[in-house]
Design an enzyme around this catalytic site. Structure first.
Site, PDB file in Angstrom:
ATOM      1  N   HIS A   1      90.915 -66.522 -54.053  1.00 22.25           N
ATOM      2  CA  HIS A   1      91.343 -65.798 -52.849  1.00 22.25           C
ATOM      3  C   HIS A   1      90.317 -64.758 -52.439  1.00 22.25           C
ATOM      4  CE1 HIS A   1      95.142 -67.806 -52.742  1.00 22.25           C
ATOM      5  NE2 HIS A   1      95.430 -67.430 -53.974  1.00 22.25           N
ATOM      6  N   CYS A   2      89.137 -65.214 -52.104  1.00 19.60           N
ATOM      7  CA  CYS A   2      88.022 -64.339 -51.749  1.00 19.60           C
ATOM      8  C   CYS A   2      87.453 -64.853 -50.425  1.00 19.60           C
ATOM      9  CB  CYS A   2      86.964 -64.418 -52.855  1.00 19.60           C
ATOM     10  SG  CYS A   2      85.421 -63.546 -52.512  1.00 19.60           S
ATOM     11  N   GLY A   3      86.844 -63.981 -49.671  1.00 22.15           N
ATOM     12  CA  GLY A   3      86.205 -64.399 -48.436  1.00 22.15           C
ATOM     13  C   GLY A   3      85.072 -65.381 -48.666  1.00 22.15           C
ATOM     14  N   PHE A   4      84.550 -65.444 -49.899  1.00 25.17           N
ATOM     15  CA  PHE A   4      83.461 -66.359 -50.226  1.00 25.17           C
ATOM     16  C   PHE A   4      83.957 -67.649 -50.885  1.00 25.17           C
ATOM     17  CE2 PHE A   4      81.491 -62.181 -49.948  1.00 25.17           C
ATOM     18  CZ  PHE A   4      80.447 -62.446 -49.074  1.00 25.17           C
ATOM     19  N   THR A   5      85.267 -67.791 -51.034  1.00 23.31           N
ATOM     20  CA  THR A   5      85.837 -68.984 -51.668  1.00 23.31           C
ATOM     21  C   THR A   5      85.383 -70.290 -51.002  1.00 23.31           C
ATOM     22  OG1 THR A   5      87.705 -67.711 -52.494  1.00 23.31           O
ATOM     23  CG2 THR A   5      87.997 -70.082 -52.406  1.00 23.31           C
TER      24      THR A   5
END
Length: 181
Positions: A53-57
């Site tokens: 759950h990360c913007g870079f996922t």
């Protein structure tokens, strides 16, 4: 028969001796089993600390594409899920299901663990020591060249398929023609 046993024992010891200290780790796999990092000593290895759950996922998509496009030629990708930045799911089974369902991840993934600080997994402590660069966020990458001859630290914002990343491992892959035959 005795000579064969001695020969096999010698070959096994030679193979073990060939493992660079940086890769002399076995880590638990995300969905069971073990990942023996020494098995990847003869090829480029891209190690990534991941989070669901990360913007870079969405980098999982590029990691999977690299693995599909270059895996047969020798590139290995291994993901290391971590909640060090408070963006990972609770259990290994949830992480595995998420990665498979959303990104079709087929490259090896280690079980969830720490990638920085005093609680970091020993392998990550070794990577940090080798590069003097610890992950400051999810999707920090380390490119380990064959024989652990060089370790390149790659920041979160650099996509896994960035031309500079590909250019760094491409010379160490088998030629395309050799994998088609």
């Amino acid at each position: 028969m005795k000579k064969l046993g001695i020969l096999l024992m010698f070959c096994g010891q030679a193979a073990m001796a060939a493992c660079p200290a940086l890769l002399n780790y076995t880590v638990p796999g995300l969905m069971g089993g073990e990942i023996k990092l020494c098995e990847y000593a003869d090829r480029p290895l891209l190690v990534v600390n991941t989070a669901s759950h990360c913007g870079f996922t969405p980098q999982f998509k590029q990691l999977q594409a690299l693995y599909q496009n270059y895996g047969a030629r020798g590139l290995m990708v291994v993901g290391f899920p971590s909640n060090d930045f408070f963006q990972e799911l609770d259990s290994n089974s949830e992480i595995g299901a998420y990665c498979e369902a959303n990104y079709g991840v087929t490259f090896p993934m280690a079980s969830k663990g720490h990638v920085r600080g005093k609680d970091a997994q020993p392998f990550f402590k070794a990577l940090i020591q080798a590069t003097d660069d610890a992950p400051t966020w999810n999707f920090h990458k380390y490119l380990i060249l064959p024989g652990a001859s060089k370790v390149i630290s790659i920041g979160t914002r650099t996509k896994p398929d960035d031309p500079e990343v590909v250019k760094a491992f491409l010379p160490f892959l088998k030629p395309e023609e050799s994998v088609k035959n």
